[in-house]
Every structure is written in structure tokens, then in C-alpha cells.
Design a protein around this motif. Structure first.
Motif, PDB file in Angstrom:
ATOM      1  N   LEU A 167       0.847  -1.195   0.000  1.00  0.00           N
ATOM      2  CA  LEU A 167       0.000   0.000   0.000  1.00  0.00           C
ATOM      3  C   LEU A 167       0.881   1.243   0.000  1.00  0.00           C
ATOM      4  CD1 LEU A 167      -2.661   1.553   0.297  1.00  0.00           C
ATOM      5  CD2 LEU A 167      -2.512   1.167   2.774  1.00  0.00           C
ATOM      6  N   VAL A 168       0.709   2.058  -1.031  1.00  0.00           N
ATOM      7  CA  VAL A 168       1.430   3.323  -1.150  1.00  0.00           C
ATOM      8  C   VAL A 168       0.429   4.463  -1.027  1.00  0.00           C
ATOM      9  CG1 VAL A 168       2.869   4.783  -2.631  1.00  0.00           C
ATOM     10  CG2 VAL A 168       3.173   2.296  -2.649  1.00  0.00           C
ATOM     11  N   ILE A 169       0.723   5.444  -0.147  1.00  0.00           N
ATOM     12  CA  ILE A 169      -0.152   6.608  -0.003  1.00  0.00           C
ATOM     13  C   ILE A 169       0.679   7.876  -0.173  1.00  0.00           C
ATOM     14  CG2 ILE A 169      -1.704   5.369   1.535  1.00  0.00           C
ATOM     15  CD1 ILE A 169      -0.545   6.925   3.892  1.00  0.00           C
ATOM     16  N   ASP A 170       0.005   8.979  -0.399  1.00  0.00           N
ATOM     17  CA  ASP A 170       0.689  10.259  -0.536  1.00  0.00           C
ATOM     18  C   ASP A 170       1.573  10.490   0.685  1.00  0.00           C
ATOM     19  OD1 ASP A 170       0.958  13.301  -0.169  1.00  0.00           O
ATOM     20  OD2 ASP A 170       0.132  13.138  -2.192  1.00  0.00           O
ATOM     21  N   SER A 171       2.793  10.931   0.440  1.00  0.00           N
ATOM     22  CA  SER A 171       3.763  11.060   1.536  1.00  0.00           C
ATOM     23  C   SER A 171       3.346  12.082   2.589  1.00  0.00           C
ATOM     24  CB  SER A 171       5.137  11.438   0.981  1.00  0.00           C
ATOM     25  OG  SER A 171       5.067  12.645   0.250  1.00  0.00           O
ATOM     26  N   SER A 172       2.375  12.944   2.261  1.00  0.00           N
ATOM     27  CA  SER A 172       1.910  13.937   3.228  1.00  0.00           C
ATOM     28  C   SER A 172       0.905  13.360   4.205  1.00  0.00           C
ATOM     29  CB  SER A 172       1.285  15.135   2.496  1.00  0.00           C
ATOM     30  OG  SER A 172       0.092  14.740   1.816  1.00  0.00           O
ATOM     31  N   LEU A 173       0.441  12.122   3.937  1.00  0.00           N
ATOM     32  CA  LEU A 173      -0.594  11.501   4.769  1.00  0.00           C
ATOM     33  C   LEU A 173      -0.020  10.478   5.741  1.00  0.00           C
ATOM     34  CD1 LEU A 173      -3.302  10.749   2.039  1.00  0.00           C
ATOM     35  CD2 LEU A 173      -3.252  12.703   3.609  1.00  0.00           C
ATOM     36  N   THR A 174      -0.777  10.218   6.777  1.00  0.00           N
ATOM     37  CA  THR A 174      -0.523   9.076   7.650  1.00  0.00           C
ATOM     38  C   THR A 174      -1.693   8.116   7.434  1.00  0.00           C
ATOM     39  OG1 THR A 174      -1.779   9.970   9.522  1.00  0.00           O
ATOM     40  CG2 THR A 174       0.559  10.581   9.363  1.00  0.00           C
ATOM     41  N   PRO A 175      -1.544   6.840   7.819  1.00  0.00           N
ATOM     42  CA  PRO A 175      -2.680   5.916   7.673  1.00  0.00           C
ATOM     43  C   PRO A 175      -3.944   6.424   8.347  1.00  0.00           C
ATOM     44  CG  PRO A 175      -0.681   4.685   8.083  1.00  0.00           C
ATOM     45  CD  PRO A 175      -0.325   6.146   8.246  1.00  0.00           C
ATOM     46  N   GLU A 176      -3.799   7.122   9.459  1.00  0.00           N
ATOM     47  CA  GLU A 176      -4.965   7.630  10.175  1.00  0.00           C
ATOM     48  C   GLU A 176      -5.682   8.727   9.386  1.00  0.00           C
ATOM     49  OE1 GLU A 176      -2.315   5.490  12.656  1.00  0.00           O
ATOM     50  OE2 GLU A 176      -1.888   7.329  11.503  1.00  0.00           O
ATOM     51  N   GLN A 177      -4.978   9.366   8.446  1.00  0.00           N
ATOM     52  CA  GLN A 177      -5.553  10.452   7.660  1.00  0.00           C
ATOM     53  C   GLN A 177      -6.133   9.973   6.323  1.00  0.00           C
ATOM     54  OE1 GLN A 177      -1.948  12.819   7.594  1.00  0.00           O
ATOM     55  NE2 GLN A 177      -2.775  14.272   9.103  1.00  0.00           N
ATOM     56  N   MET A 178      -6.221   8.670   6.138  1.00  0.00           N
ATOM     57  CA  MET A 178      -6.754   8.125   4.889  1.00  0.00           C
ATOM     58  C   MET A 178      -8.269   8.263   4.780  1.00  0.00           C
ATOM     59  SD  MET A 178      -4.428   4.656   4.541  1.00  0.00           S
ATOM     60  CE  MET A 178      -5.446   3.966   3.227  1.00  0.00           C
TER      61      MET A 178
END
Length: 336
Positions: free
Chosen positions: A111-122
Motif C-alpha cells: 500500500l502506497v499513499i501520498d507522503s503527506s498523509l498518515t494511515p490515520e488520515q486516509m
């Protein structure tokens, strides 16, 4: 009938039997058309490993697990490599007579997310997923474990389409496999969970070797030889000469040698010592407790909940389709 005529007739009959036997020894085995130098590609390029299998292998490229298992039901394949949870679970539910004989590897995905996010901010954002694939199952399980089920929007995207959508900010990340996973990281993403880490939460995206049950019963020596070759391939892929081995395997699947070495070295291949434990096919007599059976059962329930499978297989039915005898012999020193 003269002696010469009898001799010629006998020779012709013997030749016919020999030809029939040779034809019967042709083994139809799948190989993935994705450029990864995995175990079957190593077997195909190592003469000593091929000698372990009594018969001549005909390598048949595939690009879809469901299609390959449907082909197995129709007699097109005797052995299928690297097939994931949903295809196997669905095939079992639909009555395909198969046996899971060896656990090969986890999907090389994460799982890759925007580097500005944390999993909690998804929460509240949109993410790509490989809909219906093993990675999709693992991703949904991870979301559930993190309390994010129903809080994010998921869109089904193919691997390269997901990369493009991430680059244009149409999605905030996604569950992708290599090389898409690395491409998303390079485009400003960060890897927050791999398939192996999701497996620790109870949602593994795993790939196995499947044999046609009737073929395995009629030709146990062939299936045994193939499982032994899988074990030997692992040793070569992790040994001192692994770069040369992976380079040859890469050429077989049409990959650049340098890229093949990198991909093959990083692939999360199953460790043989885990095959017959709870982390693999399960201990003999305790298959239902193994990670493979548990994954298929959970996958069946997930497929039903998502409207993709009406009658998922019971644990009893799943266990009937996992055969550990070949792994037992291979791991106890029974390979020639």
C-alpha cells in the motif's frame, strides 16, 4: 505371416507404444507472462532441475489465474504456478478438482499513499485497488484491521492505470504490485504496508502451485518431481550464485538481466521451513490451522460479502483440496 513380417509388425507396435508413452509424458505447466524470474523460470533454465521431473515440460504462458484454473478444468494445464487466493477459492467453490501442493510466495505488493498523509488520515480519501485480486483481499483486510472499512473510497484500477491516477492526484494512493508500487513511491508516495505485513494481520495474499487432482493421482512421480524442483529452485535463488541463476531465469521470461536480478532478489518467496507449519500449508493432519487454508476461508467470506461468490467453500472442503504429501517427502530428503 513370415518371420520378417511378424518382426516388422512387432516393431511397429512397439514404436506406437513408445510414441504414446512419450506423448503421455508431456506435462503442461503454466508460466506467468509478467517478466518476473520466479521458481518456474528457474526450473526452465536449469537442466539439473528439469531432470528431477520425469517427463517433458511444455511451458504455457498465462496472464490470469482464473483463466488458468478454468483451463485446468478443461485439461489445458496439469500444473499451474503462482495462483492467488481468489482464483483458487473460487475454483474450489465451482468444483474444479485441484490440489494445492506447494506454497510459493507472497505477492510482491504493498500500500502506497501520498507522503503527506498518515494511515490515520486516509479516511475520506480515494484509493486504488486491484479489484478481485489477492492484493485486493489483503488491502480490505488491512483496512478492517485499521478501522478504516467504509471510511475510504476504493476504485478498481489496473496496475499502470493506478500509477497514472496517483501521479495526477486523482487518487491519494493505492494497493499495487511491482513495478507499479515502486513507481508510485518514486512519484511522491510512501510505502506504509507490504503484503507480508498484511499477512501478519491475518490477510495474506499468497500464491501457490496447483496440480490437477486427476493428473496428480495418475502421475504422482511427476508432481513429486516438480515440487522437488520448486524446493531446489528456492535454494538456487537464495544461494551464492543467485545473480547468475536469476539472470538466466530473467531471459526466459523476457526481462532485462539487471532488472531480473533486482526483482527476483526482492520477491517475498516462501521459506521451505514454513511450508508445513501454521505459516504455510499447515502441519500434516492440521491443515485447517495453516495460513493457506485460513486465507482461502477468509477470502471466500470476503468474496461472498462483496457479491462475487454465492457459495464460498467450507473449511472442510478447502482442506480436501490441499495435499501436503509432496511437500512432506521433499522436505524430508526424499528428492532424487
Amino acid at each position: 505371416m513370415t518371420y520378417l513380417a511378424k518382426t516388422l509388425l512387432g516393431a511397429a507396435a512397439a514404436l506406437g507404444l513408445t510414441c504414446a508413452a512419450a506423448q503421455a509424458e508431456t506435462i503442461n505447466v503454466s508460466t506467468w507472462a509478467h517478466g518476473a524470474p520466479l521458481q518456474e523460470a528457474v526450473i526452465a533454465t536449469q537442466p539439473d532441475l528439469l531432470k528431477m521431473i520425469p517427463g517433458e515440460i511444455k511451458w504455457l504462458p498465462i496472464s490470469s489465474g482464473p483463466a488458468a484454473l478454468a483451463g485446468m478444468k478443461g485439461g489445458a494445464y496439469n500444473i499451474v504456478n503462482g495462483v492467488g487466493n481468489p482464483p483458487v477459492t473460487t475454483a474450489i467453490a465451482k468444483g474444479v478438482d485441484l490440489k494445492v501442493v506447494w506454497a510459493q510466495f507472497y505477492d510482491n505488493a504493498g500500500l502506497v499513499i501520498d507522503s503527506s498523509l498518515t494511515p490515520e488520515q486516509m479516511a475520506g480519501k480515494t484509493f486504488g485497488t486491484l479489484q478481485g485480486a489477492s492484493e485486493d483481499f489483503a488491502f480490505n483486510g488491512w483496512l478492517d484491521a485499521k478501522g478504516l472499512t467504509g471510511k475510504v473510497k476504493l476504485v478498481g484500477l489496473e496496475r499502470q492505470a493506478m500509477v497514472a491516477a496517483f501521479k495526477t492526484k486523482a487518487i491519494a494512493g493505492g494497493m499495487n504490485s511491482e513495478p507499479g508500487m515502486s513507481e508510485m513511491v518514486a512519484a511522491g508516495g510512501k510505502l506504509v504496508a507490504t503484503i507480508s505485513q498484511m499477512a501478519e494481520l491475518g490477510y495474506p495474499a499468497l500464491d501457490v502451485v496447483v496440480a490437477d487432482a486427476a493428473f496428480a493421482k495418475a502421475h504422482p512421480d511427476v508432481v513429486q518431481g516438480y515440487v522437488c524442483a520448486q524446493l531446489a529452485a528456492y535454494k538456487l535463488m537464495t544461494g551464492a550464485d543467485k545473480e547468475a541463476v536469476l539472470g538466466k531465469a530473467g531471459a526466459f521470461v523476457g526481462a532485462d538481466p539487471e532488472k531480473a536480478i533486482k526483482v527476483g532478489s526482492s520477491w517475498p518467496i516462501w521459506k521451505p521451513e514454513n511450508e508445513l507449519t501454521q505459516r504455510g500449508l499447515g502441519e500434516p493432519g492440521k491443515i485447517a490451522e495453516g495460513q493457506v487454508a485460513q486465507a482461502y476461508f477468509k477470502t471466500g467470506q470476503w468474496l461472498k460479502a462483496s457479491g462475487r461468490l454465492d457459495n464460498p467453500p467450507s473449511m472442510e472442503t478447502i482442506v480436501e483440496h490441499i495435499d501436503t504429501q509432496f511437500a512432506e517427502k521433499a522436505l524430508s530428503g526424499g528428492c532424487k
